[in-house]
Design an enzyme around this catalytic site. Structure first.
Site, PDB file in Angstrom:
ATOM      1  N   VAL A  40     132.311  -2.487  48.544  1.00 51.73           N
ATOM      2  CA  VAL A  40     131.807  -0.943  47.329  1.00 51.73           C
ATOM      3  C   VAL A  40     131.319  -1.358  46.072  1.00 51.73           C
ATOM      4  O   VAL A  40     131.690  -2.758  45.363  1.00 51.73           O
ATOM      5  CB  VAL A  40     133.269  -0.958  47.016  1.00 51.73           C
ATOM      6  N   GLY A  79     131.046  -5.096  41.597  1.00 51.09           N
ATOM      7  CA  GLY A  79     131.034  -5.161  43.360  1.00 51.09           C
ATOM      8  C   GLY A  79     132.451  -5.376  43.865  1.00 51.09           C
ATOM      9  O   GLY A  79     133.119  -6.243  43.466  1.00 51.09           O
ATOM     10  N   LYS A  80     132.312  -5.682  45.028  1.00 50.36           N
ATOM     11  CA  LYS A  80     133.928  -6.462  45.728  1.00 50.36           C
ATOM     12  C   LYS A  80     133.733  -5.553  47.277  1.00 50.36           C
ATOM     13  O   LYS A  80     133.307  -4.460  47.429  1.00 50.36           O
ATOM     14  CB  LYS A  80     135.070  -5.656  45.006  1.00 50.36           C
ATOM     15  N   GLY A  81     134.317  -6.750  48.300  1.00 47.62           N
ATOM     16  CA  GLY A  81     134.463  -6.786  49.924  1.00 47.62           C
ATOM     17  C   GLY A  81     134.833  -7.251  50.097  1.00 47.62           C
ATOM     18  O   GLY A  81     135.689  -7.684  50.195  1.00 47.62           O
ATOM     19  N   ASP A 128     136.618 -15.288  47.412  1.00 41.99           N
ATOM     20  CA  ASP A 128     137.449 -14.241  47.310  1.00 41.99           C
ATOM     21  C   ASP A 128     138.732 -15.019  48.219  1.00 41.99           C
ATOM     22  O   ASP A 128     138.526 -15.988  48.513  1.00 41.99           O
ATOM     23  CB  ASP A 128     137.892 -12.742  46.990  1.00 41.99           C
TER      24      ASP A 128
END
Ligand SMILES: NC(=O)c1ccc[n+]([C@@H]2O[C@H](COP(=O)([O-])OP(=O)(O)OC[C@H]3O[C@@H](n4cnc5c(N)ncnc54)[C@H](O)[C@@H]3O)[C@@H](O)[C@H]2O)c1
Length: 429
Positions: A73, A118-120, A159
């Site tokens: 995202v 953002g992050k995934g 992460d």
């Protein structure tokens, strides 16, 4: 204690209290209202700019094929490329990734680095997978999102359950597709392939720098400041090591299996050695074992929750006995804990400021990779200090000017910066 508080929908429940999306939205709403952002700008800032879902077929070691679901995202790219980690866990969900991506936008804006958020994530259970399976998942996930990431587009990082090896696989896969080495596509890489010196210590170092600033503001000094830290991993361990070296008295370390306490201050390098040898902080000769739940409510000057989210809630915030709360973890306090912390007069250094040292040195890594010129550890540390001190002062200036608490001030500062970028760029089309 259960408090009445409102979420965007105007009501809340105990279940809502632990939902990261609602927690992020509640803080967003307060800051946006206080800044009097117009409806249109609120809609833009609230909505992720892009959400990618991929279904990844992967051959397992036993020859079976499994299909994993992955997300990326990009919440905002108004101030620069999207930036944020990739997590591997069985409970990864689009909602969680959305919330974490928005948090990254606000965090990058608080420390004023030229990134969006953002992050995934990939839904998988790493302890059940071999390294070879994790490598194949990582490479296929990278290939699937290849068109949407890149040094100028979106720069992932480690992460939960991903690490520098994962980043090395992403860098390699991306580079193979791009037909040239592209170190700047991810941060948190091993130093040999473009990682930055000082990255491993950066988040813990950032916690220390902002705590130093809080001490100055409150008139305390390091030598008489007691510190309790929850989590002895990367963030908590590094904060403990650097802060004890700088003269703070680390009186208690709390881990998932118990706590260790010494009112005179723990010998942190010795405790690290003990944990490396025995697998636990318990049974350490330089302190006494303690119940982990009691330890969290010890009387102290600084409490650093550096383990996980939702540990300070409407149910327990009134039991805290600290003067300063430095949020090393992401989202350690729920939105319903905020009014209790304010009522108790605890000086909160909110997560989007307190743990931003990590993304700041990730930014330095990206800069060094693009320059092809690598800095000494001292240069990294000095520049980190400058960014963290400036950011702390900027948040305090907002808090003083608008007469709001530190968390709201940090959100207001970051929303304001992102909104300004959007206004200046204008709405394309
Ligand atoms: N690593 C970074 O650069 C970075 C940057 C920003 C934010 N964070 C956040 O900081 C937090 C910790 O990250 P990390 O990288 O240090 O992870 P980590 O896995 O290295 O360390 C976490 C530690 O907390 C311990 N722990 C887990 N549950 C616990 C519990 N209930 N009570 C006490 N201890 C517990 C674990 O055993 C582990 O030692 C996370 O919220 C993460 O999102 C990390």
């Amino acid at each position: 204690m259960i408090l009445e508080a409102t979420t965007p929908s105007g009501h809340t429940s105990e279940l809502d209290e632990f939902n990261p999306r609602l927690s992020a939205e509640a803080r967003f709403d307060s800051a946006a209202t206080k800044l009097r952002l117009d409806d249109g700008m609120q809609k833009v800032l609230r909505t992720p700019s892009r959400e990618i879902i991929v279904h990844i077929p992967v051959m397992l070691d036993d020859g079976r094929i499994e299909v994993f679901t992955g997300y990326r995202v990009q919440h905002s790219i108004a101030r620069g490329p999207a930036k944020g980690g990739i997590r591997y866990a069985p409970d990864v969900s689009l909602d969680e990734v959305r919330a974490l991506a928005a948090w990254m936008t606000w965090k990058c804006a608080v420390v004023n680095i030229p990134f969006g958020g953002g992050k995934g994530g990939v839904i998988c259970d790493p302890p059940l997978l071999s390294d070879a399976e994790l490598e194949r998942i990582t490479r296929r996930y990278t290939a699937e999102i290849f068109d949407f990431i890149g040094p100028e587009v979106d720069v992932p990082a480690p992460d939960m359950n991903t690490n520098e090896q994962t980043m090395a696989w992403i860098m390699d896969t991306y580079s193979m597709h791009a037909r040239q080495a592209q170190a700047a596509v991810v941060t948190g890489k091993p130093i040999t392939i473009g990682g930055s010196r000082g990255r491993t210590e950066a988040t813990g170092r950032g916690c220390m720098i902002v705590t130093d600033q809080a001490l100055r503001r409150l008139g305390f000094d390091r030598a008489s400041t007691r510190v309790v830290i929850q989590g002895f991993g990367n963030v908590g361990g590094m904060a403990a090591k650097l802060m004890s070296r700088a003269g703070y008295k680390i009186i208690c370390i709390i881990e998932y299996d118990g706590a260790v306490y010494n009112p005179k201050g723990l010998d942190i390098p010795a405790l690290m050695k003990h944990r490396a040898e025995t697998g636990s902080i318990l049974g350490f000769a330089g302190g006494e074992d303690m119940d982990k739940n009691e330890a969290f409510f010890l009387e102290t000057d600084v409490l650093i929750p550096a383990a996980k989210e939702n540990v300070i809630t409407s149910q327990n915030a009134d039991r805290l006995r600290t003067k300063i709360l430095c949020e090393g973890a992401n989202g350690p306090s729920t939105q319903l804990a905020d009014p209790v912390l304010a009522y108790k007069g605890i000086f909160v250094i909110p997560d989007i400021l307190a743990n931003a040292g990590g993304v700041t040195v990730s930014y330095f890594e990206w800069v060094q990779d693009r320059q092809g010129y690598f800095w000494s550890e001292q240069t990294v540390n000095d520049r980190l200090e400058e960014v963290m001190v400036d950011s702390f002062q900027a948040v305090m200036a907002y808090a003083d000017k608008h007469m709001v608490n530190n968390r709201l001030a940090a959100y207001m500062l970051s929303l304001d910066r992102v909104a300004q970028a959007i206004r200046l760029r204008g709405i394309y089309a």
